[in-house]
Design a protein around this motif. Structure first.
Motif, PDB file in Angstrom:
ATOM      1  N   ILE A  57       0.809  -1.261  -0.220  1.00 23.26           N
ATOM      2  CA  ILE A  57       0.274  -0.375   0.251  1.00 23.26           C
ATOM      3  C   ILE A  57       1.107   1.357  -0.328  1.00 23.26           C
ATOM      4  CG2 ILE A  57      -0.585  -0.475   2.196  1.00 23.26           C
ATOM      5  CD1 ILE A  57      -2.998   1.787   1.629  1.00 23.26           C
ATOM      6  N   TYR A  58       0.887   2.268  -0.753  1.00 23.69           N
ATOM      7  CA  TYR A  58       1.121   3.276  -0.616  1.00 23.69           C
ATOM      8  C   TYR A  58       0.702   5.033  -0.217  1.00 23.69           C
ATOM      9  CZ  TYR A  58       2.902   7.794  -2.425  1.00 23.69           C
ATOM     10  OH  TYR A  58       3.897   9.106  -3.147  1.00 23.69           O
ATOM     11  N   ILE A  59       0.842   4.639   0.925  1.00 22.59           N
ATOM     12  CA  ILE A  59       0.670   6.298   2.071  1.00 22.59           C
ATOM     13  C   ILE A  59       1.357   7.304   1.440  1.00 22.59           C
ATOM     14  CG2 ILE A  59      -0.609   7.319   4.163  1.00 22.59           C
ATOM     15  CD1 ILE A  59      -0.350   4.323   5.056  1.00 22.59           C
ATOM     16  N   PRO A  60       0.770   8.020   0.038  1.00 21.72           N
ATOM     17  CA  PRO A  60       1.178   9.933   0.535  1.00 21.72           C
ATOM     18  C   PRO A  60       1.596  10.837   1.716  1.00 21.72           C
ATOM     19  CG  PRO A  60      -0.621   9.886  -0.677  1.00 21.72           C
ATOM     20  CD  PRO A  60      -0.862   7.793  -0.244  1.00 21.72           C
ATOM     21  N   ARG A  61       2.739  11.108   1.754  1.00 23.63           N
ATOM     22  CA  ARG A  61       2.964  12.743   2.873  1.00 23.63           C
ATOM     23  C   ARG A  61       1.800  13.453   2.091  1.00 23.63           C
ATOM     24  NH1 ARG A  61       7.892  10.896   1.828  1.00 23.63           N
ATOM     25  NH2 ARG A  61       8.912   9.215   3.126  1.00 23.63           N
ATOM     26  N   LYS A  62       2.247  14.752   2.681  1.00 21.55           N
ATOM     27  CA  LYS A  62       0.656  15.447   3.139  1.00 21.55           C
ATOM     28  C   LYS A  62       1.164  16.184   2.049  1.00 21.55           C
ATOM     29  CE  LYS A  62      -1.117  19.933   6.246  1.00 21.55           C
ATOM     30  NZ  LYS A  62      -0.638  19.871   6.966  1.00 21.55           N
ATOM     31  N   ASP A 108      -5.385   6.858  -0.648  1.00 15.82           N
ATOM     32  CA  ASP A 108      -6.197   8.223  -0.325  1.00 15.82           C
ATOM     33  C   ASP A 108      -6.712   7.650  -1.736  1.00 15.82           C
ATOM     34  OD1 ASP A 108      -4.598   9.587   1.382  1.00 15.82           O
ATOM     35  OD2 ASP A 108      -3.227  11.133   0.006  1.00 15.82           O
ATOM     36  N   LYS A 109      -6.759   7.582  -3.305  1.00 16.30           N
ATOM     37  CA  LYS A 109      -7.465   7.360  -3.995  1.00 16.30           C
ATOM     38  C   LYS A 109      -8.068   6.563  -4.068  1.00 16.30           C
ATOM     39  CE  LYS A 109      -4.351   9.747  -7.210  1.00 16.30           C
ATOM     40  NZ  LYS A 109      -4.084   9.904  -8.626  1.00 16.30           N
ATOM     41  N   GLY A 110      -7.457   5.245  -3.388  1.00 18.09           N
ATOM     42  CA  GLY A 110      -8.297   4.124  -3.202  1.00 18.09           C
ATOM     43  C   GLY A 110      -8.142   3.541  -4.045  1.00 18.09           C
TER      44      GLY A 110
END
Length: 199
Positions: A156-161, A187-189
């Motif tokens: 899973i890729y969780i982007p930073r702010k 974020d995009k799912g």
């Protein structure tokens, strides 16, 4: 002249007629407790006492309700609490002006499964540049191979702010997805491996 200076520099003495011990003891005495409703009619005093009791109970109820709401909001939904167990491997990419670092980490255990950096000895000698797009693609491919060796096929890729999936970052993620690793964008799912395979 000397007498004037001596009179000016003389330290004023404490007033002998004032008893400081008596004043301190009087200040420490507490006034007698007087019921403020005694001057009223008994029925009126009883009504005011009940009104104050209800007001105190309302304040306590509102405080307890706010505490329960805070606890429930911090718990999160079932999907939020179970996400790190359903998708345990997380992809993290760090880009600097000189190097590219990419790691895959186990979210619940905090253990690094695979890591690649253009500053490492095995990558330094083979790359002409350590921070361009070709280096990012090579980092993504190498990371995917090492993840497969560790039996990791989905991340899973969780982007930073304020981080966008474009440029060098997109090159690393797409290279990982093209090598057979399913990459899920938090974020995009969406599953990025399907989008890259369609292209």
């Amino acid at each position: 002249m000397a007498g004037r200076i001596a009179r000016r520099c003389r330290v004023p003495q404490r007033n002998a007629g004032f008893d400081h011990q008596q004043w301190r003891g009087a200040a420490m005495l507490k006034p007698p407790q007087v019921d403020k409703y005694e001057v009223l009619d008994p029925d009126e005093a009883q009504r005011l006492r009940q009104k104050m009791e209800r007001r105190k109970e309302g304040i306590v109820d509102r405080y307890n309700r706010s505490l329960s709401e805070d606890r429930s909001s911090n718990v999160g939904s079932f999907r939020q609490r179970s996400d790190k167990y359903m998708r345990p491997f997380c992809l993290d990419v760090h880009l600097s002006s000189k190097y590219v670092n990419a790691t895959i980490m186990h979210r619940s255990r905090g253990r690094v499964v695979a890591a690649v950096s253009t500053n490492s000895k095995d990558m330094r000698a083979t790359l002409p540049s350590r921070s361009d797009l070709s280096a990012c693609r090579i980092v993504g491919e190498t990371l995917a191979d090492r993840a497969k060796e560790a039996d990791c096929y989905s991340v899973i890729y969780i982007p930073r702010k304020l981080e966008r999936l474009e440029g060098k970052l997109a090159a690393v993620v797409e290279a990982v997805a093209n090598c057979g690793i399913s990459v899920y964008h938090a974020d995009k799912g969406i599953m990025l491996a399907r989008n890259s395979s369609q292209k």
